[in-house]
Enzyme design. Structure first.
Site, mmCIF file in Angstrom:
data_model
loop_
_atom_site.group_PDB
_atom_site.id
_atom_site.type_symbol
_atom_site.label_atom_id
_atom_site.label_comp_id
_atom_site.label_asym_id
_atom_site.label_seq_id
_atom_site.Cartn_x
_atom_site.Cartn_y
_atom_site.Cartn_z
ATOM 1 N N CYS A 113 -7.393 -6.664 -1.054
ATOM 2 C CA CYS A 113 -7.628 -5.219 -0.937
ATOM 3 C C CYS A 113 -8.802 -4.871 -0.030
ATOM 4 C CB CYS A 113 -7.854 -4.610 -2.320
ATOM 5 S SG CYS A 113 -6.510 -4.919 -3.469
ATOM 6 N N HIS A 238 -11.223 2.008 -1.069
ATOM 7 C CA HIS A 238 -9.904 1.407 -1.231
ATOM 8 C C HIS A 238 -9.099 2.291 -2.172
ATOM 9 C CE1 HIS A 238 -6.610 -1.055 -2.341
ATOM 10 N NE2 HIS A 238 -7.110 -1.435 -3.489
ATOM 11 N N ASN A 268 -1.051 2.226 -3.889
ATOM 12 C CA ASN A 268 -2.015 1.187 -3.507
ATOM 13 C C ASN A 268 -1.364 0.286 -2.463
ATOM 14 O OD1 ASN A 268 -3.623 -1.097 -3.311
ATOM 15 N ND2 ASN A 268 -4.039 -1.238 -5.510
#
Length: 312
Positions: A113, A238, A268
């Site tokens: 990520c 993020h 995501n």
């Protein structure tokens, strides 16, 4: 030694939109359950046959066009991804081939990520050291490819896509020194492994870490850049979960900043989430050119990396 700055951005996402109601046909869930826990309403999911490098190249082409840079001028390609699906040719090499580049260094970066902010730091360092003049930094992931669609705790989170930034040498540094690190003893809180690879996480452990430990780290990123949270015009975390983004922004104290919340529409997208969200903010002109923007990523490996950039 010159500094570097982002001069243009681009993003590319699949056409297929999957709603919370669609997911309720696959697992025991509902729109209310998903939005109340993670804040996501829709996500973009790739079709069979579409590839990570295809979307990475599309995002890169948009960024290059925006910068007025020809592909042959790029001497470094860094692609942050953990879902490439093939080890060789790596994704960066596939992007270079798709775009007809001359002879760039092509490197994949897997920090899950937080891959994009790690890759951006590496591009900035390469330019400062004189090893590159024009770099292409891409975050690209198909999280749908590593998702167990019968597991509602992860199936409701994920999305696919790519975002790209053109980074060039500049006497006026527009990318601050990176602050990066990890928590190795807790690295298995987020994993992508198995045969086939599947994404899983210890959700509560990740939530506690991001909302309690990371606000202080984000403030340290600002200190390293010589700005205060109040100076920031934008904050792009993020895009993991809206219930992480909102308390993290509040505890940082960036009271004058536009806070990216693309997770609501895109889910995501792992390493792609920051460049996609930043590209959209710039497209909508929500942040003035040259204004300071905090990029701060965290997640797999319990790694983190952040820097303050001048908005392109």
């Amino acid at each position: 030694m010159p500094g570097s700055r982002i001069v243009a951005l681009g993003h590319s996402q699949p056409d297929r939109v999957v709603t919370n109601t669609d997911l309720a046909q696959l697992v025991e869930t509902s729109d209310e359950w998903i939005t109340s826990r993670v804040g996501i309403r829709t996500r973009r999911i790739a079709d069979p046959g579409q590839t990570v490098d295809e979307f990475a190249a599309a995002a890169a082409a948009k960024a290059l066009a925006g910068a007025g840079v020809e592909p042959v001028q790029v001497d470094l390609v860094l692609v942050a991804t953990s879902t490439a699906g093939a080890a060789s040719p790596n994704t960066a090499a596939r992007v270079a081939a798709r775009l007809g580049m001359a002879a760039p260094a092509t490197i994949d970066v897997n920090v899950v990520c937080s891959g994009f902010t790690h890759a951006l730091a590496l591009a900035d360092q390469a330019i400062r050291c004189g090893q590159a003049a024009t770099a292409l930094v891409i975050g690209a992931d198909f999280m749908s490819a590593v998702t167990d669609w019968t597991d509602r705790s992860t199936a409701v989170l994920v999305g696919d896509g790519a975002g790209a930034a053109v980074v060039t040498a500049d006497e006026r540094p527009g990318i601050s020194p990176v602050l990066w690190g990890s928590v190795p003893e807790q690295g298995r809180a987020v994993v992508i492994e198995g045969s086939p690879n599947r994404f899983s996480q210890q959700g509560q452990a990740v939530f506690r870490w991001t909302t309690t430990a990371l606000p202080a780290v984000a403030r340290q990123v600002c200190e390293r850049a010589g700005v205060t949270p109040e100076d920031l015009a934008g904050v792009v975390f993020h895009q993991a979960n809206l219930r992480i983004i909102e308390p993290l922004a509040a505890r940082l104290g960036a009271v004058n900043a536009v806070v990216a919340k693309d997770v609501v529409d895109s889910g995501n997208t792992s390493a792609a989430s920051i460049p996609i969200a930043l590209a959209k903010l710039v497209e909508r002109r929500e942040i003035p050119a040259g204004a300071p923007v905090l990029l701060f990523a965290f997640g797999g490996n319990l790694s983190y990396a952040g820097q303050v950039i001048a908005c392109p």
